[in-house]
Design a protein around this motif. Structure first.
Motif, PDB file in Angstrom:
ATOM      1  N   VAL B  73       0.884  -1.172   0.000  1.00 42.80           N
ATOM      2  CA  VAL B  73       0.000   0.000   0.000  1.00 42.80           C
ATOM      3  C   VAL B  73       0.926   1.227   0.000  1.00 42.80           C
ATOM      4  CG1 VAL B  73      -1.822   1.249   1.187  1.00 42.80           C
ATOM      5  CG2 VAL B  73      -1.782  -1.255   1.245  1.00 42.80           C
ATOM      6  N   SER B  74       0.967   1.891  -1.150  1.00 42.15           N
ATOM      7  CA  SER B  74       1.953   2.972  -1.308  1.00 42.15           C
ATOM      8  C   SER B  74       1.562   4.238  -0.551  1.00 42.15           C
ATOM      9  CB  SER B  74       2.165   3.277  -2.795  1.00 42.15           C
ATOM     10  OG  SER B  74       0.970   3.153  -3.526  1.00 42.15           O
ATOM     11  N   GLY B  75       0.280   4.368  -0.205  1.00 43.60           N
ATOM     12  CA  GLY B  75      -0.108   5.560   0.539  1.00 43.60           C
ATOM     13  C   GLY B  75      -1.590   5.588   0.825  1.00 43.60           C
ATOM     14  N   LEU B  76      -1.976   6.558   1.634  1.00 44.09           N
ATOM     15  CA  LEU B  76      -3.397   6.813   1.881  1.00 44.09           C
ATOM     16  C   LEU B  76      -3.614   8.324   1.732  1.00 44.09           C
ATOM     17  CD1 LEU B  76      -6.203   5.753   2.772  1.00 44.09           C
ATOM     18  CD2 LEU B  76      -5.540   6.250   5.138  1.00 44.09           C
ATOM     19  N   CYS B  77      -4.648   8.689   0.989  1.00 43.82           N
ATOM     20  CA  CYS B  77      -5.030  10.088   0.805  1.00 43.82           C
ATOM     21  C   CYS B  77      -6.310  10.322   1.584  1.00 43.82           C
ATOM     22  CB  CYS B  77      -5.276  10.415  -0.657  1.00 43.82           C
ATOM     23  SG  CYS B  77      -3.802  10.267  -1.703  1.00 43.82           S
ATOM     24  N   ARG B  78      -6.434  11.258   2.364  1.00 38.23           N
ATOM     25  CA  ARG B  78      -5.522  12.263   2.778  1.00 38.23           C
ATOM     26  C   ARG B  78      -5.934  12.821   4.125  1.00 38.23           C
ATOM     27  NH1 ARG B  78      -8.385  16.903   2.389  1.00 38.23           N
ATOM     28  NH2 ARG B  78     -10.088  16.925   0.892  1.00 38.23           N
ATOM     29  N   SER B  79      -5.129  13.685   4.703  1.00 43.62           N
ATOM     30  CA  SER B  79      -5.499  14.413   5.922  1.00 43.62           C
ATOM     31  C   SER B  79      -6.678  15.336   5.633  1.00 43.62           C
ATOM     32  CB  SER B  79      -4.322  15.276   6.382  1.00 43.62           C
ATOM     33  OG  SER B  79      -4.179  16.385   5.516  1.00 43.62           O
ATOM     34  N   PRO B  80      -7.400  15.771   6.678  1.00 49.16           N
ATOM     35  CA  PRO B  80      -8.369  16.857   6.449  1.00 49.16           C
ATOM     36  C   PRO B  80      -7.609  18.136   6.103  1.00 49.16           C
ATOM     37  CG  PRO B  80      -8.056  16.487   8.801  1.00 49.16           C
ATOM     38  CD  PRO B  80      -7.313  15.392   8.098  1.00 49.16           C
ATOM     39  N   PHE B  81      -8.300  19.063   5.424  1.00 46.67           N
ATOM     40  CA  PHE B  81      -7.743  20.409   5.250  1.00 46.67           C
ATOM     41  C   PHE B  81      -7.676  21.086   6.616  1.00 46.67           C
ATOM     42  CE2 PHE B  81      -9.767  20.334   0.806  1.00 46.67           C
ATOM     43  CZ  PHE B  81      -8.556  20.159   0.173  1.00 46.67           C
ATOM     44  N   PHE B  82      -6.600  21.799   6.893  1.00 46.79           N
ATOM     45  CA  PHE B  82      -6.450  22.487   8.183  1.00 46.79           C
ATOM     46  C   PHE B  82      -7.095  23.872   8.162  1.00 46.79           C
ATOM     47  CE2 PHE B  82      -1.918  20.523   8.308  1.00 46.79           C
ATOM     48  CZ  PHE B  82      -2.450  19.257   8.286  1.00 46.79           C
ATOM     49  N   GLU B 110       2.648   3.199   3.161  1.00 40.50           N
ATOM     50  CA  GLU B 110       3.955   3.862   3.227  1.00 40.50           C
ATOM     51  C   GLU B 110       3.855   5.253   3.857  1.00 40.50           C
ATOM     52  OE1 GLU B 110       6.759   2.468   2.091  1.00 40.50           O
ATOM     53  OE2 GLU B 110       5.976   0.749   0.968  1.00 40.50           O
ATOM     54  N   CYS B 111       2.769   5.964   3.583  1.00 38.19           N
ATOM     55  CA  CYS B 111       2.620   7.308   4.134  1.00 38.19           C
ATOM     56  C   CYS B 111       1.164   7.764   4.066  1.00 38.19           C
ATOM     57  CB  CYS B 111       3.501   8.310   3.372  1.00 38.19           C
ATOM     58  SG  CYS B 111       3.029   8.506   1.647  1.00 38.19           S
ATOM     59  N   LEU B 112       0.879   8.783   4.847  1.00 42.12           N
ATOM     60  CA  LEU B 112      -0.404   9.493   4.750  1.00 42.12           C
ATOM     61  C   LEU B 112      -0.122  10.813   4.035  1.00 42.12           C
ATOM     62  CD1 LEU B 112      -3.415  10.004   5.558  1.00 42.12           C
ATOM     63  CD2 LEU B 112      -2.542  10.993   7.689  1.00 42.12           C
ATOM     64  N   VAL B 113      -0.880  11.089   2.990  1.00 36.53           N
ATOM     65  CA  VAL B 113      -0.685  12.337   2.237  1.00 36.53           C
ATOM     66  C   VAL B 113      -1.403  13.487   2.955  1.00 36.53           C
ATOM     67  CG1 VAL B 113      -1.174  13.535   0.069  1.00 36.53           C
ATOM     68  CG2 VAL B 113      -0.363  11.163   0.040  1.00 36.53           C
ATOM     69  N   ILE B 114      -0.671  14.599   3.099  1.00 35.54           N
ATOM     70  CA  ILE B 114      -1.195  15.772   3.805  1.00 35.54           C
ATOM     71  C   ILE B 114      -1.476  16.897   2.831  1.00 35.54           C
ATOM     72  CG2 ILE B 114      -0.758  17.428   5.673  1.00 35.54           C
ATOM     73  CD1 ILE B 114      -0.507  14.496   6.555  1.00 35.54           C
ATOM     74  N   LEU B 115      -2.729  17.363   2.785  1.00 38.22           N
ATOM     75  CA  LEU B 115      -3.066  18.611   2.075  1.00 38.22           C
ATOM     76  C   LEU B 115      -3.525  19.607   3.140  1.00 38.22           C
ATOM     77  CD1 LEU B 115      -5.043  17.570  -1.136  1.00 38.22           C
ATOM     78  CD2 LEU B 115      -2.591  17.577  -0.716  1.00 38.22           C
ATOM     79  N   THR B 116      -2.998  20.808   3.079  1.00 34.53           N
ATOM     80  CA  THR B 116      -3.223  21.747   4.184  1.00 34.53           C
ATOM     81  C   THR B 116      -4.499  22.555   4.073  1.00 34.53           C
ATOM     82  OG1 THR B 116      -2.072  23.553   3.075  1.00 34.53           O
ATOM     83  CG2 THR B 116      -0.741  22.069   4.455  1.00 34.53           C
ATOM     84  N   GLY B 117      -5.038  22.693   2.859  1.00 34.20           N
ATOM     85  CA  GLY B 117      -6.099  23.674   2.638  1.00 34.20           C
ATOM     86  C   GLY B 117      -5.488  25.037   2.329  1.00 34.20           C
TER      87      GLY B 117
END
Lengths: 284, 284
Positions: B73-82, B110-117
């Motif tokens: 599992v190469s990643g998971l999308c995504r964090s909530p927008f901050f 492998e990672c959680l993808v972060i989008l900030t908003g």
């Protein structure tokens, strides 16, 4: 940094803000009506687009009318695209560029705005066209110098990198200027195109190459790639901070020209648009 | 720089490429069908989106199924927008961020993808939200470290600065990482978001912070702010050059994940999309 709250001495209009409002278009103001309305409301300059004139029209008289009303011609938009999907062939580019320079001289406009066009067709990468751009600009700058015309290379927002401009940051534009090395080649800084750039101050440090400065805003939830620019104050650009950098770091003291491509503002009466410009300018 | 022409060992799929193709959506593939098709075609990893799972679903079994098929599992999308217009309130952000970290751990992604908003509502300027972003990330990185989860902060294209991400360049993202100073916080580099950046190599020099790399292309005449990304080879991004920088300058040796938001590709049969991905990957 100058005080805009009580004087419109630095305020100019780019006619794109009125949807190139000309006879037969938009609300159909004549050039005379445009000049009268701008003068009446305290504008100090007007930047025109070439498409608003017929190809063989002598523009001396337009320039004289603007100056007669107490304003200056802050600029002329624009050069042909040099490369990318919308560019004509190289000889046409060179011929049309010369014509644009002649028109700038006739108007006695402060500068001719240069848009380069996007990544050359058949190539890849943002810098693929830079060599071609530099050679066309070197030749044009030499021709322009003969009539005292200044060229203002405008970096566009990176979303136009593919088609309208492969020069997408102030740093990119200053790099091109440095490579060409012509006194009369500088840059245009537009809030819409640069507001997102955290490196703006670092890029402009020590330069005296800002020839033109454009005001507008970036709407938080922008809906369209072309026609959804905001009126100053309606968006998220930190305009006073950008103006501080342009004036205090890069030493720019010329006109601040309002340029807004917007379906919304184009649907409003031009007089109302101009009045809103004047009002919002004070908070810039 | 690795040779992609004869091996798909580094190839991963981000499910966004299939329009989050899940039961009841798109062509309605089940997670099992997705895994089977990817494995059959030689993919080595899959990145999922949280919306493809129900909130209380335990994701252990999904992770096991992927690994059982010989992939990771190469990643998971995504964090909530901050922050920005689409962000929930701060407590909801923190709670949902924790849940996302837990889900990443369950999947052994492998990672959680972060989008900030985007720019925080009521503020101006691209950096206005950076302090808030850093404080949320510092807390989340500490929580994530307890379960060995890595966070990949993804700078988005500057056209999303207002609403989806006020982190718009690799340099911005690395600055945030440096300020937070957490070992398990790095960045995701996506061709679509960075292709235009002439400073990419300079920004990535000396870093070991690239945790994730995404493939796609930028269409020369892109028509839409969201759903007009290109398949590799169809646009103007210099993908091999970007990959050279990510691998040889920043030392990235992980999976290269194809992520294409596109009305066009979403209208095609997912098997055809996957086959095209495999074919085009060889030229990256």
């Amino acid at each position: 940094m100058r005080d805009f709250s009580s004087s419109t001495q630095a305020l100019a209009l780019n006619t794109a803000t009125l949807g190139h409002n000309m006879p037969g278009k938009g609300f159909g103001w004549s050039t005379e009506a445009l000049i009268d309305n701008c003068a009446e409301l305290g504008f100090s300059g007007i930047t025109f687009w070439r498409q608003e004139f017929s190809q063989h029209q002598n523009l001396d008289s337009v320039g004289r009318a603007v100056r007669g009303a107490g304003m200056s011609v802050s600029g002329l938009c624009r050069s042909p695209f040099f490369c990318g999907p919308f560019a004509p062939d190289v000889q046409q580019v060179k011929d049309d560029f010369k014509l644009a320079i002649d028109q700038t001289a006739e108007l006695q406009a402060e500068c001719l705005v240069i848009l380069t066009g996007g990544v050359p067709t058949g190539t890849k990468g943002i810098t693929a066209g830079w060599g071609l751009i530099e050679s066309i600009l070197a030749e044009a700058a030499e021709y322009a110098a003969q009539s005292g015309v200044k060229l203002a290379l405008e970096p566009l927002h990176p979303m136009y990198g593919g088609d309208r401009s492969c020069i997408v940051t102030v740093k990119d534009a200053l790099t091109i200027c440095e490579h060409v090395g012509a006194k009369n080649l500088g840059i245009a800084v537009d809030v819409y195109h640069v507001w997102w750039d955290s490196q703006l101050e670092a890029s402009l440090k020590g330069t005296d190459k800002v020839f033109s400065f454009h005001l507008c805003d970036w709407l938080a939830e922008t809906k369209d790639l072309l026609l959804d620019r905001g009126m100053m104050g309606d968006g998220v650009a930190d305009i006073p901070e950008i103006r501080r950098i342009v004036e205090d770091v890069a030493g720019y003291q010329g006109l601040s020209e309002i340029e807004i491509f917007s379906e919304y503002w184009w649907s409003q009466h031009p007089r109302k648009v101009l009045e809103t410009c004047v009002e919002r300018f004070k908070g810039c």
